[in-house]
Design an enzyme around this catalytic site. Sequence first.
Site, PDB file in Angstrom:
ATOM      1  N   CYS A 130       0.816  -1.218   0.000  1.00 56.10           N
ATOM      2  CA  CYS A 130       0.000   0.000   0.000  1.00 56.10           C
ATOM      3  C   CYS A 130       0.850   1.269   0.000  1.00 56.10           C
ATOM      4  CB  CYS A 130      -0.937  -0.005   1.196  1.00 56.10           C
ATOM      5  SG  CYS A 130      -1.969  -1.493   1.278  1.00 56.10           S
ATOM      6  N   LYS A 195      -8.051  -0.254  10.823  1.00 53.59           N
ATOM      7  CA  LYS A 195      -8.028  -1.325   9.840  1.00 53.59           C
ATOM      8  C   LYS A 195      -7.059  -2.399  10.310  1.00 53.59           C
ATOM      9  CE  LYS A 195      -7.110  -2.204   4.956  1.00 53.59           C
ATOM     10  NZ  LYS A 195      -6.899  -1.605   3.638  1.00 53.59           N
ATOM     11  N   LYS A 248     -12.714  -1.813  10.231  1.00 55.82           N
ATOM     12  CA  LYS A 248     -12.655  -2.828   9.188  1.00 55.82           C
ATOM     13  C   LYS A 248     -11.726  -3.957   9.614  1.00 55.82           C
ATOM     14  CE  LYS A 248     -10.973  -3.334   4.529  1.00 55.82           C
ATOM     15  NZ  LYS A 248     -10.044  -2.821   3.547  1.00 55.82           N
ATOM     16  N   SER A 274     -14.859  -8.558   2.192  1.00 57.48           N
ATOM     17  CA  SER A 274     -15.040  -9.621   1.197  1.00 57.48           C
ATOM     18  C   SER A 274     -15.160 -11.019   1.803  1.00 57.48           C
ATOM     19  CB  SER A 274     -13.893  -9.576   0.190  1.00 57.48           C
ATOM     20  OG  SER A 274     -12.640  -9.706   0.847  1.00 57.48           O
ATOM     21  N   TYR A 313     -20.898  -5.690   0.130  1.00 59.99           N
ATOM     22  CA  TYR A 313     -21.177  -6.318  -1.170  1.00 59.99           C
ATOM     23  C   TYR A 313     -22.614  -6.831  -1.214  1.00 59.99           C
ATOM     24  CZ  TYR A 313     -16.142  -5.912  -1.079  1.00 59.99           C
ATOM     25  OH  TYR A 313     -14.875  -5.404  -0.952  1.00 59.99           O
TER      26      TYR A 313
HETATM   27  C1  PBG Z   1      -6.829  -1.683  -0.081  1.00 61.68           C
HETATM   28  C2  PBG Z   1      -8.080  -2.262   0.448  1.00 61.68           C
HETATM   29  C3  PBG Z   1      -8.320  -3.580   0.913  1.00 61.68           C
HETATM   30  C4  PBG Z   1      -9.673  -3.642   1.209  1.00 61.68           C
HETATM   31  C5  PBG Z   1     -10.221  -2.390   0.953  1.00 61.68           C
HETATM   32  N1  PBG Z   1      -9.212  -1.537   0.510  1.00 61.68           N
HETATM   33  C6  PBG Z   1      -7.448  -4.759   0.996  1.00 61.68           C
HETATM   34  C7  PBG Z   1      -6.230  -4.801   1.812  1.00 61.68           C
HETATM   35  O1  PBG Z   1      -5.959  -3.943   2.638  1.00 61.68           O
HETATM   36  O2  PBG Z   1      -5.478  -5.747   1.547  1.00 61.68           O
HETATM   37  C8  PBG Z   1     -10.387  -4.874   1.687  1.00 61.68           C
HETATM   38  C9  PBG Z   1     -11.808  -4.963   1.308  1.00 61.68           C
HETATM   39  C10 PBG Z   1     -12.421  -6.301   1.426  1.00 61.68           C
HETATM   40  O3  PBG Z   1     -11.825  -7.310   1.835  1.00 61.68           O
HETATM   41  O4  PBG Z   1     -13.609  -6.356   1.075  1.00 61.68           O
HETATM   42  N2  PBG Z   1      -5.922  -1.262   0.849  1.00 61.68           N
HETATM   43 ZN    ZN Z   2      -3.809  -0.958   0.000  1.00 61.22          ZN
END
Ligand code: PBG
Ligand code: ZN
Length: 324
Positions: A130, A195, A248, A274, A313
């Site tokens: 990221c 997060k 999250k 997800s 979703y």
């Molecule tokens: C990107 C991002 C992610 C998600 C949302 N933005 C993935 C991650 O951090 O690897 C996850 C969303 C999901 O699992 O539905 N940084």
């Molecule tokens: Zn990312």
Amino acid sequence: MPLSFDRHRRLRQTAAIRAMVRETHLRVDDLIYPLFVVEGSGIRREVPSMPGVYHLSLDRLTEEIDEIAGLGIRAVMVFGVPDEKDEVGSQAYCETGIVQRAIRQIKAQRPEMVVIADTCLCEYTSHGHCGVVENEQVLNDPSLELLAKTAVSQAQAGADIIAPSNMMDGFVAAIRHGLDEAGFENVPIMSYAIKYASAFYGPFRDAADSAPQFGDRKTYQMDPANRLEAFREAESDIKEGADFLMVKPALAYMDIIRDIKNRFPLPLVAYNVSGEYSMVKAAAQNGWIDEKTVVMEMLTGMKRAGADLIITYFAKDAAHWMAD
Ligand code: PBG
Ligand code: ZN
């Protein structure tokens, strides 16, 4: 002595009485629907690990937006899946990048639709991290400039809200500064403040083709075991100018949603990620659970825990069910 006890069942006798005493209500206005946009044309390709979720090329995005708006959903979150990736994620902040074009198109088609841009580099970098990478380390401060550039390019394309998900320190301050300098002082920041480094993101990383090519995200995303750290993250982001806070994932973190809601007066977003989606879809497809009831129970639970908004979703499914 007669038995003495409370009669809780009195208020559960009929559907009408249950509706009258219901404490939590899920509304279509609470839902944000994530979209994955890809280059090319004529593409509406189901993500294998996320049944019912599609990769959409811009020409097929139009019908999707009509469907979403027709269901009364007011907000979408856009993720770009570019063809070209490089070390510094150039496509993330390119004026003609896939996400920038998608945002312009949605705002032209439906100006009233709230378009939220996920601001991160992982979908655009060849290494899948990221931020900027050097010697297999994810560098903090050099990443901030690119993230601010990305946010500004998304605002220039017409994004109504910027939602940074990268978990570098100082990302809200850097993005707020970048937006203000570019004249976007009225564009709010929905910070992925809390997060966790979660295995529940697995199916998303298939969908976004964003799995890290080496290592993991544990040096920037949070340890799932930590709660006080969530308060520190929220405090920093508020100080730096966040307008919304997010927790999250959602399901395994309901206590954190409640704690954050009790402590901080900002609108709170839960991301029903997800893996949470795919587990339910898979069980439903096997006939092991009743999908509609389970999904409504999950989403209502997130609101009861303290979420004001839910990125999910299931937004289209839930909107359908609520309309029935
Ligand atoms: C990107 C991002 C992610 C998600 C949302 N933005 C993935 C991650 O951090 O690897 C996850 C969303 C999901 O699992 O539905 N940084
Ligand atoms: Zn990312």
